[in-house]
Write a protein that holds these residues in place. Structure first.
Motif, PDB file in Angstrom:
ATOM      1  N   ARG A 184       1.341  -1.232   0.084  1.00 54.95           N
ATOM      2  CA  ARG A 184      -0.232  -0.074   0.128  1.00 54.95           C
ATOM      3  C   ARG A 184       1.375   1.130   0.327  1.00 54.95           C
ATOM      4  O   ARG A 184       1.933   1.296   0.163  1.00 54.95           O
ATOM      5  CB  ARG A 184      -1.471  -0.367   1.099  1.00 54.95           C
ATOM      6  N   GLY A 185       0.443   2.368  -0.736  1.00 50.97           N
ATOM      7  CA  GLY A 185       1.169   3.530  -0.314  1.00 50.97           C
ATOM      8  C   GLY A 185       2.742   3.530  -1.322  1.00 50.97           C
ATOM      9  O   GLY A 185       1.819   2.810  -2.849  1.00 50.97           O
ATOM     10  N   CYS A 186       3.867   3.497  -0.624  1.00 44.07           N
ATOM     11  CA  CYS A 186       4.396   3.093  -1.332  1.00 44.07           C
ATOM     12  C   CYS A 186       5.683   1.934  -0.951  1.00 44.07           C
ATOM     13  O   CYS A 186       6.601   1.984  -1.450  1.00 44.07           O
ATOM     14  CB  CYS A 186       5.799   4.698  -1.484  1.00 44.07           C
ATOM     15  N   GLY A 187       4.525   1.531  -1.111  1.00 40.83           N
ATOM     16  CA  GLY A 187       5.150  -0.115   0.466  1.00 40.83           C
ATOM     17  C   GLY A 187       5.549  -0.963  -1.125  1.00 40.83           C
ATOM     18  O   GLY A 187       4.654  -1.113  -2.669  1.00 40.83           O
ATOM     19  N   SER A 205       9.192   8.836   1.924  1.00 37.83           N
ATOM     20  CA  SER A 205       9.485   9.822   3.000  1.00 37.83           C
ATOM     21  C   SER A 205       8.726   9.746   3.374  1.00 37.83           C
ATOM     22  O   SER A 205       8.511  11.088   4.323  1.00 37.83           O
ATOM     23  CB  SER A 205      10.590  10.990   3.264  1.00 37.83           C
ATOM     24  N   THR A 206       7.188  10.367   3.110  1.00 36.84           N
ATOM     25  CA  THR A 206       5.853  10.303   3.310  1.00 36.84           C
ATOM     26  C   THR A 206       5.600   9.968   4.826  1.00 36.84           C
ATOM     27  O   THR A 206       5.792   9.350   5.406  1.00 36.84           O
ATOM     28  CB  THR A 206       5.022   9.567   2.669  1.00 36.84           C
ATOM     29  N   ALA A 207       4.906  11.008   5.327  1.00 40.81           N
ATOM     30  CA  ALA A 207       4.916  10.469   7.241  1.00 40.81           C
ATOM     31  C   ALA A 207       3.654  10.801   7.927  1.00 40.81           C
ATOM     32  O   ALA A 207       2.810  11.223   8.330  1.00 40.81           O
ATOM     33  CB  ALA A 207       5.616  11.456   7.855  1.00 40.81           C
ATOM     34  N   SER A 208       2.861  10.433   6.568  1.00 40.94           N
ATOM     35  CA  SER A 208       1.200  10.377   6.320  1.00 40.94           C
ATOM     36  C   SER A 208       0.545   9.201   5.539  1.00 40.94           C
ATOM     37  O   SER A 208       1.448   8.872   4.458  1.00 40.94           O
ATOM     38  CB  SER A 208       0.294  12.095   6.304  1.00 40.94           C
ATOM     39  N   GLY A 209       0.258   8.851   5.757  1.00 41.14           N
ATOM     40  CA  GLY A 209      -1.920   7.706   4.648  1.00 41.14           C
ATOM     41  C   GLY A 209      -0.088   6.355   5.558  1.00 41.14           C
ATOM     42  O   GLY A 209       0.283   5.930   6.309  1.00 41.14           O
ATOM     43  N   ASP A 210      -0.674   5.864   4.886  1.00 39.28           N
ATOM     44  CA  ASP A 210      -1.116   4.235   4.903  1.00 39.28           C
ATOM     45  C   ASP A 210       0.286   3.172   4.330  1.00 39.28           C
ATOM     46  O   ASP A 210       0.073   3.268   2.469  1.00 39.28           O
ATOM     47  CB  ASP A 210      -2.434   3.616   4.064  1.00 39.28           C
ATOM     48  N   GLN A 211       1.072   3.217   4.731  1.00 33.95           N
ATOM     49  CA  GLN A 211       2.883   3.060   3.224  1.00 33.95           C
ATOM     50  C   GLN A 211       2.903   1.733   4.343  1.00 33.95           C
ATOM     51  O   GLN A 211       3.616   1.323   5.547  1.00 33.95           O
ATOM     52  CB  GLN A 211       3.631   3.936   3.500  1.00 33.95           C
ATOM     53  N   ARG A 212       2.653   0.410   3.629  1.00 32.13           N
ATOM     54  CA  ARG A 212       2.836  -0.902   3.963  1.00 32.13           C
ATOM     55  C   ARG A 212       3.752  -1.669   2.976  1.00 32.13           C
ATOM     56  O   ARG A 212       2.946  -1.220   1.763  1.00 32.13           O
ATOM     57  CB  ARG A 212       2.337  -1.400   4.671  1.00 32.13           C
ATOM     58  N   ALA A 213       4.822  -2.690   3.331  1.00 31.52           N
ATOM     59  CA  ALA A 213       4.535  -4.035   2.311  1.00 31.52           C
ATOM     60  C   ALA A 213       4.944  -5.165   3.649  1.00 31.52           C
ATOM     61  O   ALA A 213       5.824  -5.070   3.844  1.00 31.52           O
ATOM     62  CB  ALA A 213       6.293  -3.762   1.815  1.00 31.52           C
ATOM     63  N   GLU A 214       4.149  -5.752   3.812  1.00 29.37           N
ATOM     64  CA  GLU A 214       3.935  -6.526   4.981  1.00 29.37           C
ATOM     65  C   GLU A 214       3.471  -8.352   3.952  1.00 29.37           C
ATOM     66  O   GLU A 214       2.991  -8.533   2.684  1.00 29.37           O
ATOM     67  CB  GLU A 214       2.947  -6.585   5.851  1.00 29.37           C
ATOM     68  N   ARG A 215       3.749  -9.697   4.412  1.00 34.78           N
ATOM     69  CA  ARG A 215       3.345 -10.640   4.398  1.00 34.78           C
ATOM     70  C   ARG A 215       2.147 -10.518   5.836  1.00 34.78           C
ATOM     71  O   ARG A 215       2.662 -10.468   6.523  1.00 34.78           O
ATOM     72  CB  ARG A 215       3.986 -11.784   4.598  1.00 34.78           C
ATOM     73  N   ARG A 216       1.316 -11.731   5.844  1.00 31.39           N
ATOM     74  CA  ARG A 216      -0.322 -11.258   6.250  1.00 31.39           C
ATOM     75  C   ARG A 216      -0.590 -13.117   5.758  1.00 31.39           C
ATOM     76  O   ARG A 216      -0.360 -13.554   5.409  1.00 31.39           O
ATOM     77  CB  ARG A 216      -1.421 -10.921   6.484  1.00 31.39           C
ATOM     78  N   TYR A 217      -0.263 -13.194   7.601  1.00 27.29           N
ATOM     79  CA  TYR A 217      -0.998 -14.528   7.614  1.00 27.29           C
ATOM     80  C   TYR A 217      -2.145 -15.133   8.028  1.00 27.29           C
ATOM     81  O   TYR A 217      -2.619 -14.303   8.538  1.00 27.29           O
ATOM     82  CB  TYR A 217       0.832 -15.384   9.117  1.00 27.29           C
TER      83      TYR A 217
END
Length: 200
Positions: free
Chosen positions: A46-49, A61-73
């Motif tokens: 999400r965002g720049c993830g 370097s955004t300090a707002s919003g939803d910035q994510r790069a993840e694995r969700r198990y």
């Protein structure tokens, strides 16, 4: 508006194959009675993830919003579960980036979050407790979480118990990668390896 969350479902078979490549694996903490499991997962960007295998990047370097790069198990609802993984931060121009979460799906949401500040401090987002200063750029860090649903959640860094937290009942899941906390910002690049799960 933030970019729509992109979720890619990965089958358990594929996940099981990826869990066989464990270059740094050490026996689980709190040994005794564990059964190895291979939960399925989805990839969340999400965002720049950005996610590329087990490399997770926040490119802005955004300090707002939803910035994510993840694995969700996959969700679990009872018993005792253990996660093990190794991370290495290769870039941290930002700060206060969540690395590992235990998420309370049926309750308050992000129940436990392990995050890192620029300089290497690893801390629990809720409460601010310092767990270690081992999270420096280039260092490989082993993380284990042991979660007994309805009792306690424990976090180990490099094999040493660093944090204990009372646990409610309900449904939970594990996440890891790179995720901007409410007070954080990128950029960040985190490489994970040796991902393993057990239950008993």
């Amino acid at each position: 508006m933030y970019p729509r969350l992109r979720t890619l479902t990965v089958t358990t078979a594929v996940c099981a194959t990826s869990l066989l490549a464990v270059p740094h694996a050490v026996a689980e903490v709190e040994p005794g009675g564990w059964q190895s499991v291979s939960p399925s997962y989805t990839v969340q960007e999400r965002g720049c993830g950005q996610v590329d295998g087990l490399t997770f990047r926040l490119t802005c370097s955004t300090a707002s919003g939803d910035q994510r790069a993840e694995r969700r198990y996959a969700t679990y609802t009872g018993g005792t579960r253990q996660f093990e993984g190794y991370f290495r931060i290769t870039n941290l121009s930002g700060t206060r980036i969540s690395l590992k979460q235990t998420f309370h799906e049926s309750g308050s949401g992000p129940y436990f979050m392990l995050a890192v500040e620029r300089g290497g401090r690893l801390y629990a987002v809720h409460g601010g407790t310092t767990l270690s200063n081992a999270g420096t750029v280039g260092a490989t860090v082993r993380v284990n979480t042991v979660h007994t649903v309805g009792d306690e959640h424990r976090t180990y860094i490099n094999g040493s118990l660093k944090h204990s937290y009372d646990s409610p009942g309900g449904s939970f899941y594990d996440k890891f990668g790179a995720y901007r906390t409410n007070s954080g910002n990128g950029t960040a690049t985190v490489e994970w390896s040796g991902i393993r799960f057990w239950r008993k």
